[in-house]
Design a protein around this motif. Structure first.
Motif, short mmCIF file in Angstrom:
data_model
loop_
_atom_site.label_atom_id
_atom_site.label_comp_id
_atom_site.label_asym_id
_atom_site.label_seq_id
_atom_site.Cartn_x
_atom_site.Cartn_y
_atom_site.Cartn_z
N UNK A 43 0.86 -1.18 0.00
CA UNK A 43 0.00 0.00 0.00
C UNK A 43 0.90 1.24 0.00
N UNK A 44 0.39 2.38 -0.46
CA UNK A 44 1.21 3.59 -0.47
C UNK A 44 1.72 3.93 0.93
N UNK A 45 2.99 4.32 1.02
CA UNK A 45 3.55 4.76 2.29
C UNK A 45 4.19 3.65 3.10
N UNK B 289 8.17 -7.39 4.03
CA UNK B 289 7.27 -6.24 3.97
C UNK B 289 5.93 -6.67 3.42
N UNK B 290 5.03 -5.78 3.18
CA UNK B 290 5.12 -4.35 3.41
C UNK B 290 4.94 -4.01 4.90
N UNK B 291 5.89 -3.27 5.48
CA UNK B 291 5.85 -2.95 6.89
C UNK B 291 5.27 -1.56 7.11
N UNK B 292 4.85 -1.32 8.33
CA UNK B 292 4.30 -0.01 8.69
C UNK B 292 2.86 0.14 8.22
N UNK B 293 2.24 1.23 8.69
CA UNK B 293 0.85 1.50 8.29
C UNK B 293 0.85 2.19 6.94
N UNK B 294 -0.14 1.90 6.10
CA UNK B 294 -0.26 2.65 4.85
C UNK B 294 -0.51 4.13 5.15
N UNK B 295 -0.15 4.99 4.19
CA UNK B 295 -0.41 6.43 4.36
C UNK B 295 -1.92 6.67 4.39
N UNK B 296 -2.31 7.73 5.08
CA UNK B 296 -3.73 8.06 5.16
C UNK B 296 -4.16 8.68 3.83
N UNK B 297 -5.12 8.06 3.19
CA UNK B 297 -5.58 8.54 1.88
C UNK B 297 -7.07 8.83 2.00
N UNK B 298 -7.47 10.03 1.59
CA UNK B 298 -8.89 10.38 1.66
C UNK B 298 -9.10 11.58 0.76
N UNK B 299 -10.35 12.02 0.67
CA UNK B 299 -10.57 13.27 -0.07
C UNK B 299 -10.41 14.41 0.93
N UNK C 172 3.73 4.11 12.68
CA UNK C 172 3.99 5.00 11.56
C UNK C 172 4.20 4.19 10.32
N UNK C 173 5.06 4.64 9.37
CA UNK C 173 5.97 5.79 9.49
C UNK C 173 5.30 7.17 9.34
N UNK C 174 4.02 7.25 8.92
CA UNK C 174 3.40 8.57 8.80
C UNK C 174 2.86 9.02 10.16
N UNK C 175 3.19 10.25 10.55
CA UNK C 175 2.71 10.78 11.82
C UNK C 175 2.17 12.19 11.64
N UNK C 176 1.27 12.57 12.51
CA UNK C 176 0.83 13.96 12.59
C UNK C 176 2.02 14.77 13.11
N UNK C 177 2.52 15.66 12.27
CA UNK C 177 3.76 16.38 12.60
C UNK C 177 3.65 17.17 13.89
N UNK C 178 2.45 17.63 14.20
CA UNK C 178 2.28 18.47 15.38
C UNK C 178 2.16 17.67 16.66
N UNK C 179 2.08 16.35 16.51
CA UNK C 179 2.04 15.50 17.71
C UNK C 179 3.42 14.95 18.07
N UNK C 180 4.38 15.17 17.18
CA UNK C 180 5.72 14.69 17.47
C UNK C 180 6.40 15.64 18.44
N UNK C 181 6.96 15.08 19.49
CA UNK C 181 7.65 15.91 20.48
C UNK C 181 9.15 15.68 20.35
N UNK C 182 9.92 16.61 20.83
CA UNK C 182 11.38 16.45 20.91
C UNK C 182 12.03 16.12 19.58
N UNK C 183 11.85 16.99 18.60
CA UNK C 183 12.47 16.78 17.29
C UNK C 183 13.99 16.72 17.40
#
Ligand SMILES: Cc1cc2nc3c(=O)[nH]c(=O)nc-3n(C[C@H](O)[C@H](O)[C@H](O)COP(=O)(O)OP(=O)(O)OC[C@H]3O[C@@H](n4cnc5c(N)ncnc54)[C@H](O)[C@@H]3O)c2cc1C
Ligand SMILES: Cc1cc2nc3c(=O)[nH]c(=O)nc-3n(C[C@H](O)[C@H](O)[C@H](O)COP(=O)(O)OP(=O)(O)OC[C@H]3O[C@@H](n4cnc5c(N)ncnc54)[C@H](O)[C@@H]3O)c2cc1C
Ligand code: SF4
Ligand code: SF4
Ligand code: FES
Lengths: 456, 280
Positions: B29-31, B87-97, B241-252
């Motif tokens: 799946x994508x991602x 593989x395929x490892x990780x969650x697929x990317x979120x796809x929607x309209x 992941x590997x896709x995450x909500x960027x604003x929920x990531x702490x300690x970049x």
């Protein structure tokens, strides 16, 4: 009889097996100590009920091949159990001679027989039952999966074993270090299981490459032996600094990926000079002893209770101490300290004292106010325990799991989902190799019973 | 054993491999990503799936030559085999309209993002893609990205340009939101660039997702090497992941340091600037 060992000063610098094993003379002499009790106490102490006096009696008559055959009837992994079973609390604790002093060294004899058989060109393949035409999928190739696969193959069923990693063996390969359990021995046992006709599919993750329901379309039954591989962390500030590892990562790099032979093997492991291992079980001992061998100058085990409560085997603690590992009891970490560039350079700890017993019956450690101090360290290995990986449960809605994430089974290892059985750490949450095998054997018996009854 | 069906050099130090792995192709799946091992002494290394063919049973990915394993991979030829491929490892990317989606890509993201963009397009989203590369020679896959994007913007920054060059088109767009609203931003790029984007959109109420690539070992949730601090507690990039909500990531900053644990030591020097990052 004691087993010869590499001297601590020597073994600190290599990953070779610490205990070098009995010679033929030693094994025969030890076997003669067994008095062949009528009431087989020792057998009761073994989770898979190996008929111990039967194999020992053949050794006493110098019939090693016969002894090995008896052993193989009860366990397909004698070379492994003989090395890593906590015999002192199982078979040997029940041995009649234990009451009078020293028990028969049952584990060491099993190890000797397995090694002897290997030196004779490998285990003889027993006669296989004609094919029943039934197909079983075994998920996970740790001790539980290997046991179910071997048992069912011997009964004539077609077994396919699926493993997510690139080698079979589960914790035996990625967790327990070479110096306690040589990987060639594990692979020898895996080869034996394959020779029984089991197909091994590596690099294949159930829940991803095939769902449980897809598997059930092509198989009559499934056994889940996926273990408990999800590491716990301390949940304290600074825990994600560089050089803070879970024991699983540290051991996997070291054992499975052979980072101690970097760069011949491509996987590196970054370790400083002062290593602190947090935890008190066998996994903590293994991590500490790997750190010694990787060249650490100082290795400390940080445990929040006292020596008496340590869950690690006594033998492993003694081995670790001989190799220079320091034990710090009644201490718990409260924060990691960084060096300004996000590398760990210290660990803030607080002293503990023992209070009232908790649910496990062990006295609960309580922090002593104001006793914080800093342990200087540049590498931390967190070894608190693990829980089951949720991958299969989360992709199989009709599989009942407990709050802890373990699969719920009945006394025959049967899960809530039709045609699915489970055993090993995935049902217990983490125990021993031999208990995983014991549960696997019960499930294999139940699966066999189900398979032969399908057509009726 | 997994056969190399095709090997194409895309540009300087960038290659595309096509591997025969029907069980991976069947589920990709994508991602999502794969982990491969070159030979029995090899390391487990992760790569993002850039395309697949379920019928032919093949999986594609694009890799950058950055170190020991990828340099060896650059020498693989058609007909060679990989010891392991999972593989395929990780969650697929979120796809929607979502509406108007801005995709920011650099490094292997130029290829890894393609299946995501394609599916987003099929869902009826309007796509603006921003490509970032250090120089013109490092641009690749432009045709594929163009095909599924309504707009393609290119940010080329010479050495020293840093993330600012990709940020420039994005910043312009962020200033122009009244005329051209933005419903979502998704980035598969160097960690420094993704961090800048996360900061730029944090207070603007635009959902921003990033495709993280921390150091991994098993890729199945067993080792915790890939962990990151997250608003919902510690998360493992390989399973959560590997896709995450960027604003929920702490300690970049900790994440960036972890990502470089095994990188060249120069990266850990105090004066180091991220524009020479091997993944840039
Ligand atoms: C460091 C360490 C030291 C230990 N020392 C001892 C000791 O000295 N003595 C002792 O008796 N016990 C010891 N144990 C405990 C013992 O190893 C375990 O109880 C035992 O291995 C459990 O066996 P298992 O078959 O249930 O699972 P595991 O050995 O965990 O095997 C599970 C296998 O399933 C695979 N798997 C998981 N999910 C999937 C999936 N979705 N698809 C396909 N495959 C999957 C995993 O990759 C793994 O290979 C130790 C454990 C550790 C970690
Ligand atoms: C989910 C995921 C998807 C990825 N997708 C791609 C892709 O599609 N194309 C691509 O070119 N690269 C991708 N990467 C990065 C790729 O895995 C690394 O470039 C590769 O591991 C470098 O290996 P090396 O031995 O050649 O480099 P070296 O620099 O020699 O590696 C040294 C060490 O650093 C680690 N390491 C270095 N870079 C990374 C990294 N970015 N991520 C994780 N570990 C790293 C390696 O494990 C190794 O131990 C991805 C990484 C992740 C985690
Ligand atoms: S399997 Fe373990 S418990 Fe059973 S007899 Fe052998 S060493 Fe003892
Ligand atoms: S209890 Fe001990 S002495 Fe008695 S049969 Fe068993 S091993 Fe031999
Ligand atoms: S890579 Fe090991 S848990 Fe994610």
């Amino acid at each position: 009889m004691e087993m010869p060992k590499q001297a601590p000063c020597e073994r600190k610098h290599n990953f070779d097996e610490v205990a070098t094993g009995y010679t033929l003379e030693m094994a025969l002499q030890e076997s003669r100590r067994c008095i062949q009790c009528k009431k087989r106490n020792c057998v009761e102490g073994c989770p898979v009920n190996i008929q111990i006096p039967d194999f020992i009696s053949r050794m006493q008559k110098n019939d090693l091949a016969g002894a090995a055959r008896v052993l193989k009837k009860y366990t397909s992994l004698p070379g492994i159990c003989g090395r890593v079973c906590p015999q002192e609390s199982q078979c040997e604790s029940k041995c009649t001679l234990n009451k009078k002093g020293v028990p028969v060294a049952i584990g060491r004899l099993e190890r000797f027989l397995a090694d002897w058989e290997r030196s004779q060109g490998g285990a003889a393949i027993p006669d296989l039952t004609p094919s029943t035409g039934k197909k079983v999928a075994v998920v996970g190739s740790g001790p539980s999966g290997l046991t179910v696969a071997a048992d069912l193959a011997l009964l004539g069923h077609q077994v396919d074993m699926f493993e997510a990693l690139h080698v079979a063996g589960g914790v035996l390969m990625y967790g327990i270090p070479e110096f306690r359990l040589p990987k060639a021995i594990v692979q020898g046992e895996v080869e034996y299981v394959k020779k029984l006709g089991v197909n091994l599919k590596l690099d294949y993750v159930i829940g991803i490459n095939a769902s449980m329901d897809e598997l059930l379309e092509s198989y009559d039954a499934i056994f889940l032996g996926t273990g408990a591989g999800l590491p716990w962390f301390l949940d304290i500030p600074g825990e994600n600094f560089n050089n803070v590892y879970s024991a699983n990562e540290f051991l996997t790099r070291c054992n499975l990926m052979k980072a101690y032979r970097y760069p011949e093997y491509a996987t590196p492991i970054k370790m400083g000079r002062r290593v602190a291992v947090v935890g008190g079980g066998n996994v903590a001992m293994d991590s500490a002893r790997c750190a010694v061998r990787l060249g650490a100058e100082k290795v400390m085990v940080i445990y929040r209770r006292s020596r008496a409560e340590m869950p690690a085997r006594l033998e492993e603690m003694e081995n670790a101490e001989e190799e220079g590992v320091e034990f710090h009891f009644l201490v718990a970490p409260s924060a990691m300290i960084g060096d300004g560039r996000k590398n760990v350079c210290g660990m803030e700890c607080i002293r503990m004292e023992l209070g009232e017993p908790d649910a496990s019956g062990r006295r609960r450690p309580v922090p002593v106010k104001g006793s914080e101090y800093v342990v200087e360290t540049d590498t931390v290995v967190v070894s608190l325990g693990t829980s089951p990986n949720p991958l299969i449960a989360s992709t199989t809605p009709d599989l009942q799991v407990s709050k802890k994430g373990t699969i719920v089974v009945d006394e025959n290892g049967k899960s809530s989902k039709a045609r699915v059985w489970a055993g090993g750490d995935i049902i217990s949450g983490g125990a021993t190799v031999i208990s995983a095998m014991g549960e696997a054997r019960i499930a294999a018996t139940a699966i066999h019973k189900y398979l032969v009854n399908i057509d009726q | 054993m997994f056969e190399v069906v095709d090997h194409e050099k895309l540009t300087h130090k960038v290659h595309r491999l096509r591997i025969s792995a029907p069980h991976v192709a069947r589920k990709a799946q994508p991602g999502q990503f794969v982990i491969l091992i070159l030979d029995e002494k090899g390391e487990r290394v992760p790569f993002t799936i850039s395309d697949w063919d379920r019928q032919a049973g093949t999986v594609d990915f694009v890799f950058l030559e950055v170190g020991r394993t990828t340099e060896r991979m650059a020498r693989l030829q058609k007909g060679d085999t990989l010891a392991h491929f999972v593989g395929p490892l990780g969650k697929p990317a979120e796809i929607d309209k979502f509406g108007h989606v801005v995709c920011v890509v650099s490094g292997y993201g130029l290829a890894g993002m393609v299946p995501i963009i394609k599916r987003l397009k099929e869902k009826g989203n309007r796509i603006t893609t921003i490509m970032q590369a250090a120089d013109n020679e490092s641009l690749y896959n432009q045709e594929a990205l163009k095909q599924f994007s309504d707009h393609l913007l290119i940010g080329v920054g010479g050495a020293g340009g840093g993330p600012a060059t990709a940020l420039k088109p994005l910043e312009d767009m962020l200033k122009n939101l009244d005329h051209e609203p933005m419903d979502r931003i998704t980035a598969m790029a160097s960690i420094c660039l993704m961090r800048f984007i996360a900061e730029a959109t944090r207070n603007m109420g635009i959902k921003t997702t990033v495709h993280m690539a921390p150091v991994m070992v098993d890729g199945t949730g067993m080792c915790g090497a890939c962990r990151l601090a997250h608003a919902d507690g510690t998360q493992f990039a390989c399973v959560h992941g590997p896709e995450f909500d960027a604003h929920k990531i702490k300690a970049w900053d900790t994440l960036m340091a972890r990502r470089c644990t095994y990188a060249d030591d120069s990266i850990m020097q105090p004066g180091f600037k991220c524009d020479n990052c091997s993944q840039w």
